[in-house]
Design a protein around this motif. Sequence first.
Motif, PDB file in Angstrom:
ATOM      1  N   LEU A 104       9.394  52.846  75.765  1.00 48.28           N
ATOM      2  CA  LEU A 104       8.920  51.634  75.088  1.00 48.28           C
ATOM      3  C   LEU A 104       7.461  51.791  74.691  1.00 48.28           C
ATOM      4  N   LEU A 105       7.159  51.457  73.428  1.00 47.59           N
ATOM      5  CA  LEU A 105       5.791  51.444  72.922  1.00 47.59           C
ATOM      6  C   LEU A 105       5.568  50.150  72.162  1.00 47.59           C
TER       7      LEU A 105
ATOM      8  N   SER B   3       5.284  42.690  73.418  1.00 47.26           N
ATOM      9  CA  SER B   3       6.047  43.178  72.263  1.00 47.26           C
ATOM     10  C   SER B   3       6.133  44.692  72.343  1.00 47.26           C
ATOM     11  N   TYR B   4       7.337  45.228  72.162  1.00 53.84           N
ATOM     12  CA  TYR B   4       7.521  46.666  72.264  1.00 53.84           C
ATOM     13  C   TYR B   4       8.804  47.055  71.542  1.00 53.84           C
TER      14      TYR B   4
ATOM     15  N   TYR C 146       7.407  46.846  61.500  1.00 54.78           N
ATOM     16  CA  TYR C 146       8.018  47.188  62.773  1.00 54.78           C
ATOM     17  C   TYR C 146       8.588  45.915  63.400  1.00 54.78           C
ATOM     18  N   SER C 147       9.800  45.991  63.855  1.00 59.18           N
ATOM     19  CA  SER C 147      10.459  44.842  64.463  1.00 59.18           C
ATOM     20  C   SER C 147      10.488  45.027  65.975  1.00 59.18           C
ATOM     21  N   ALA C 148       9.727  44.193  66.687  1.00 62.03           N
ATOM     22  CA  ALA C 148       9.669  44.294  68.139  1.00 62.03           C
ATOM     23  C   ALA C 148      10.963  43.758  68.746  1.00 62.03           C
ATOM     24  N   ARG C 149      11.291  44.251  69.924  1.00 63.86           N
ATOM     25  CA  ARG C 149      12.501  43.813  70.610  1.00 63.86           C
ATOM     26  C   ARG C 149      12.395  42.345  71.001  1.00 63.86           C
TER      27      ARG C 149
ATOM     28  N   HIS D 110       3.215  52.702  68.716  1.00 64.48           N
ATOM     29  CA  HIS D 110       4.346  53.354  68.053  1.00 64.48           C
ATOM     30  C   HIS D 110       3.899  53.925  66.710  1.00 64.48           C
ATOM     31  N   ALA D 111       3.121  53.133  65.957  1.00 64.50           N
ATOM     32  CA  ALA D 111       2.643  53.610  64.663  1.00 64.50           C
ATOM     33  C   ALA D 111       1.714  54.806  64.828  1.00 64.50           C
ATOM     34  N   ALA D 112       0.827  54.743  65.827  1.00 62.36           N
ATOM     35  CA  ALA D 112      -0.084  55.870  66.069  1.00 62.36           C
ATOM     36  C   ALA D 112       0.686  57.115  66.480  1.00 62.36           C
TER      37      ALA D 112
END
Length: 636
Positions: A468-469, A439-440, A358-361, A474-476
């Motif tokens: 935003l997560l 991080s989100y 996952y790439s955070a913003r 986000h994975a959950a």
Amino acid sequence: MSRGPLTAVITTVLGAALGGLLIWQVYQTKKKKPPPLQNMDPDEAPCPEEHELTAVEYQYEEEPPCLTEKDFKTVECQTPQAPPPFQIPSFDQLLAVKPVMVSSEEEWQQMWPLMQRELVVFPVLGLDCEWVSVKGRSSAVSLLQMSSYSGLCILVRLLAFRSEQQSFPNSLIDVLRDPHVLKVGVGCYDDGKRLASDYGLSLSCTVDLRHLALRQRQSPVSNGLSLKSLAADLLNVSLDKSMELRCSDWEADQLTLEQMTYAARDAQVSIALFLRLLGLWSEAGPVSTSRSSYLELVSCCQGLVDVPFRGRGYRDIKPSEGEKRRERKMAACESPESGDQQVPDPRKNKRKPLGVGYSARKSPLYDNCFLYAPDGQPLCTCDKKKAKWYLDKGIGELQSEDPFIVRLLFEPSGRPDSQQDYYLTAKENLCVVCGKADSYIRKNIVPHEYRRHFPIEMKDHNSHDILLLCTSCHAASNVHDGFLKQQLAEEFAAPQGCEEGVRLLEDSDRRRVRSAARALLSAREGLPEQRREELQALIRNFLNMNKEQQLTDEVLQQAAGLETRILNEAYIPHGLKVVRAHAEQGLQGLMDLERRWRQHFLNTMQPRHLPPLWSVDHNHSKFLRKYGEDLPIKLN
């Protein structure tokens, strides 16, 4: 009147006044004193948040502590300048506390108030997980162990919560993702990934004890960084890590006393190691400390929170011969040929943890700039790049720098129906579930595979459904989304990924022709005559050639490069099929699908930081008022 009686009267009046004043002060003091938590609902307890908690009083009636509620003293919020110290139990006292097994929501609710009081005093949990593996393939997590600083250990059996047989208690979900409660252990970050993958539980604020052990260079960790080795080096305690226990059946109907003790030891030793590494525990016995606030504890773990352990610094520590033998035994137990044995160390699992990749913003999503109409009416919020575009084009003028407001110089095509509009509210750049702000990434509440087929009327201005997560939440959330997608697949006969639901199908006849041509080109005259004739006949039949026509190398080359996948004309994507089924009920049916996904997000993730005015019925009344229920639906 003589002086004697006058003096007596004055004395009496002054005494009554002073007495009344004293009684009034005592009454006011009792009135302001907060009620004890012991007889209150945990959710109504005063001072639950870290920034409100200034001091805590806690002590044991006798040693060692036991699990009865009467031995847990009342926790009260105080307001002195410096918090009074509280007592850290000795390691023997910590291990003397017997674990409690929890197999249902009701049993958890009985134990949670005790654990909650422990966390108010010292917001740290020792954490570990157990699961089994059959023929080298690990199953879902079977047991979750959590221990407080006093040794209170709750063993949560997760079997009953599989396939949503029971719902997880809200307090359990909250404490696992609470960013103000540290979860410590060996491999706890990876345990969190497994909990997210198997159950959609989000685990945050983890600290791997191996990081702390390597940071504390004065700590003797010569035997390695496993939990057993750290316990031996730092606590002078030998943990039972026999294969019989490590590879035992953690999904048995009834766990043995040895299994419960083994599981509890991992969590209890984890928090004991944390106390030892932070200098809050010594071999001399119990110590008193006032370092109980979350901010003080997390400052000791700066840079280590939610950081996976990748073996950095481990090369400097040479394992002993006994450690090497244990590693060889573990490798043998993990091999697929080892039958139905359980994997001894689940952290050796090679599968990619959920959330990796996952790439955070890199920048905030919300700049909270405002666009105003020429008469000064607020129209919406937007990002700074868009706001500056109006300025650069000369069709807007800057009205304010902070907040950044641009007033348009032309009449906009539309205005908000009300000033109580979602798009007029400022939004925070943080995870809407747990509040993490560093991080989100963006989360589509209605997945794109459904939204892309919505009519254009329901696709415009849908930033309401982009939240935003953090990467963990986000994975959950994606795990929970998979459950709902499967329900929709069953309800509307819209399979995901099976043969009748794929765009391209493998044509077995074309594959056989291709294989035959390649065999003729590679083997040439080396093939038996009969076999060569069979292959040539197969190719001629497919190409509609008669026996007199010769199979040249050019023809064989074309057959060898034949495309074997053909377009499945009956293919309908899962998302399109689900949207079509709802579109049969018109606009109301599509709004029901939208509402179902929004409510699903609320139920499964229970976000605590949603933007103001976010709603499951967002824009629905506007759609009906503007288009009516009889709007002709044109799907994309």
